[in-house]
Design an enzyme around this catalytic site. Structure first.
Site, short mmCIF file in Angstrom:
data_model
loop_
_atom_site.label_atom_id
_atom_site.label_comp_id
_atom_site.label_asym_id
_atom_site.label_seq_id
_atom_site.Cartn_x
_atom_site.Cartn_y
_atom_site.Cartn_z
N CYS A 1 -1.77 -2.91 15.50
CA CYS A 1 -1.49 -2.55 14.23
C CYS A 1 -2.17 -3.61 13.24
CB CYS A 1 -0.12 -2.45 13.85
SG CYS A 1 0.64 -2.21 12.25
N CYS B 1 3.07 -5.46 16.86
CA CYS B 1 2.30 -4.29 17.60
C CYS B 1 0.89 -4.94 17.49
CB CYS B 1 2.72 -3.14 17.16
SG CYS B 1 4.52 -2.58 16.93
N GLU C 1 0.91 -1.25 0.00
CA GLU C 1 0.10 0.02 0.33
C GLU C 1 0.97 1.37 -0.16
OE1 GLU C 1 -3.55 0.07 2.88
OE2 GLU C 1 -2.55 1.89 3.31
N CYS D 1 -1.53 5.38 6.95
CA CYS D 1 -0.48 4.61 6.39
C CYS D 1 -0.50 3.30 7.56
CB CYS D 1 0.71 5.26 6.55
SG CYS D 1 0.83 6.64 5.42
N CYS E 1 3.22 8.27 1.42
CA CYS E 1 3.54 7.46 2.64
C CYS E 1 4.04 5.89 1.81
CB CYS E 1 2.47 7.17 3.44
SG CYS E 1 2.70 6.00 4.90
N CYS F 1 4.50 -7.23 8.34
CA CYS F 1 5.51 -7.13 9.09
C CYS F 1 5.72 -7.81 10.31
CB CYS F 1 5.18 -5.58 9.94
SG CYS F 1 6.34 -4.99 10.95
N1 SAH Z 1 7.14 0.03 11.47
C1 SAH Z 1 7.18 1.44 11.64
C2 SAH Z 1 6.54 2.15 10.30
C3 SAH Z 1 5.24 1.77 9.94
S1 SAH Z 1 3.89 2.11 11.09
C4 SAH Z 1 6.76 1.83 12.94
O1 SAH Z 1 6.06 1.19 13.72
O2 SAH Z 1 7.11 2.91 13.30
C5 SAH Z 1 3.60 3.79 11.09
C6 SAH Z 1 2.95 4.47 12.36
O3 SAH Z 1 1.54 3.89 12.24
C7 SAH Z 1 3.59 4.08 13.61
O4 SAH Z 1 3.89 5.01 14.33
C8 SAH Z 1 2.68 3.18 14.23
O5 SAH Z 1 2.35 3.17 15.70
C9 SAH Z 1 1.22 3.73 13.51
N2 SAH Z 1 -0.05 2.69 13.54
C10 SAH Z 1 0.12 1.48 13.63
N3 SAH Z 1 -1.15 1.05 13.50
C11 SAH Z 1 -2.13 1.97 13.65
C12 SAH Z 1 -3.33 2.08 13.80
N4 SAH Z 1 -4.16 1.08 13.80
N5 SAH Z 1 -3.82 3.40 13.90
C13 SAH Z 1 -3.11 4.37 14.11
N6 SAH Z 1 -1.78 4.35 13.96
C14 SAH Z 1 -1.15 3.19 13.58
FE1 SF4 Z 2 5.38 -3.14 12.24
FE2 SF4 Z 2 2.87 -2.32 12.47
FE3 SF4 Z 2 4.52 -2.19 14.56
FE4 SF4 Z 2 5.16 -0.69 12.64
S1 SF4 Z 2 3.49 -0.67 14.06
S2 SF4 Z 2 6.50 -1.97 13.44
S3 SF4 Z 2 4.24 -1.70 10.86
S4 SF4 Z 2 3.58 -4.21 13.51
#
Ligand code: SAH
Ligand code: SF4
Length: 411
Positions: free
Chosen positions: A178, A175, A120, A398, A164, A171
């Site tokens: 996420c 998290c 994406e 993103c 973005c 990944c």
């Molecule tokens: N993996 C990297 C970059 C991609 S995630 C990282 O984690 O930083 C980019 C951002 O999106 C991160 O700050 C993450 O905390 C946030 N993010 C992930 N899932 C989300 C969600 N469901 N709602 C809002 N932000 C989210």
């Molecule tokens: Fe991976 Fe999502 Fe965690 Fe970023 S926030 S490191 S994309 S699992």
């Protein structure tokens, strides 16, 4: 968890169960820098400057078809084709347009020999409400801080835009909040696939590099610092060949300490700005939300970040996802303020309202909780921005690929 129908749909969106076009002996050139292209040309007995012309065509003029390289004589195009060298780049195969101007693309990546994979990429006209981390003012219609409703603007004009970009399909970091995490890691992207997303979107919007204001954020799917070499090669391509300043780029990491340490060694000429996904006020909460915190604690991450030599006026960004009841309370804000101030780093905090998705049992923060959080940080003199929700109607934040499932179902 996902039902089988949803999984099937999802797999189909990701093209996991379909093969890409016949690869054969195709050698993709997109992703090679000008020097590598010059060497290729010398290898086949052509002058070195033919490599330069190729780089200009692919990265500056954004030509994606060998036949359209006007500086190449027909015979040379024929030779290159016979060798199986191709200049295609990742291709936008689906597009979702939001009423706020945000566009989300499914981009098909074709690594040499690898399976086709879809990731994406997002285009956000008028910036992103602060997460870019460049310290610049928010674009028109945006307010730094304060909750505001999305404005309807379908006009083609934009003054500033953010792209973005994804660094991996899926990944591995897991998290809990996420949506990308639910995919697991499907594969890391190549330099050409990472840079190619940006080039395809730049082309889509006819962006004039050096004239139009465009920012890149590596905040799409994946953890850039777990695909460090490819990601950094992509950055070098985008800086040196495409011509985008690294100060217009921000990379976000969940806190991969060895990656941050390598990043700190990069010369400023190619080093993007850095954002850390903090997302929690302390190690206890963070370890629950982001298991990676058990390996590298908040303090370990901050220690690594201290090694990065920031440019004058450059600030580090802490991203902070607000989860209802879990990370959005007043005492959390106070803890975050203390943490940021104690770090001694020139930093700002970007508050992000959590975007919900299927199978994830958190709640969205309420508007007043977001505002209360922002005020508490501001009261402690911590620079704070609220990231404007973008493309809610097309699930385009993103890293929110999983929302695609619903978008697909509703389409
Ligand atoms: N993996 C990297 C970059 C991609 S995630 C990282 O984690 O930083 C980019 C951002 O999106 C991160 O700050 C993450 O905390 C946030 N993010 C992930 N899932 C989300 C969600 N469901 N709602 C809002 N932000 C989210
Ligand atoms: Fe991976 Fe999502 Fe965690 Fe970023 S926030 S490191 S994309 S699992």
């Amino acid at each position: 968890m996902l039902g089988p129908a949803v999984s099937a749909h999802f797999n189909q969106l990701l093209r996991l169960d379909t093969n890409g076009p016949e690869e054969g002996s195709r050698t993709p050139l997109f992703g090679l820098d000008a020097e590598a292209l010059r060497e290729r040309m010398v290898e086949i007995g052509e002058p070195r400057w033919r490599g330069q012309q190729l780089a200009e065509a692919m990265y500056r003029q954004r030509v994606a078809d060998l036949e359209a390289i006007s500086t190449f004589p027909k015979t040379l195009r024929g030779r290159v084709r016979e060798l199986g060298w191709v200049i295609e780049r990742p291709e936008i195969i689906e597009e979702f347009v939001s009423n706020d101007g945000t566009e989300r693309y499914l981009v098909r990546c074709l690594a040499s020999g690898g399976a086709a994979q879809t990731v994406e990429t997002v285009w956000m006209p008028e910036g992103d409400g602060g997460e870019v981390g460049d310290g610049s003012e928010a674009g028109r219609g945006e307010v730094a801080g304060g909750a505001q409703a999305d404005r309807e603007h379908r006009d083609e004009e934009w003054q500033r835009a953010t792209i973005c970009v994804s660094s991996q399909a899926g990944c591995a970091v897991n998290c809990q909040f996420c949506l990308t995490a639910k995919l697991g890691l499907q594969r890391s992207l190549t330099p050409g696939e990472i840079a190619g997303q940006a080039v395809s979107v730049l082309d889509r919007h006819q962006v004039a590099i050096g004239k139009d204001r465009v920012n890149l954020v590596f905040m799409g799917m994946g953890e850039p610092f777990l695909n460090y070499d490819n990601w950094m090669s992509a950055v070098r391509l985008l800086v040196n060949e495409v011509g985008i300043s690294p100060q217009r780029m921000t990379v976000s990491t969940s806190g991969i300490v060895p990656g941050i340490e390598r990043f700190a060694e990069e010369p400023a000429a190619v080093r993007p700005k850095l954002a850390i996904s903090l997302n929690a006020p302390n190690d206890d909460v963070r370890s629950d939300l982001m298991p990676i915190n058990r390996k590298w604690s908040i303090e370990a991450v901050i220690d690594a970040v201290r090694k990065v030599q920031l440019r004058p006026r450059e600030r580090l960004t802490f991203e902070y996802v607000l989860l209802h009841g879990v990370t959005d309370q007043l005492q959390h804000a106070r803890e975050v303020a203390r943490l940021v101030r104690r770090s001694g780093l020139p930093a700002k905090v970007n508050l992000i309202a959590w975007n919900p998705g299927p199978g994830i049992a958190y709640g969205m923060p309420q508007a007043d909780a977001i505002e209360r959080f922002r005020r508490a940080l501001a009261a402690e003199d911590v620079p704070v921005y609220i990231r404007r929700p973008r493309g809610r109607d097309i699930y385009a934040a993103c890293g929110q690929l999983k929302r695609t499932i619903e978008a697909g179902k509703n389409a």
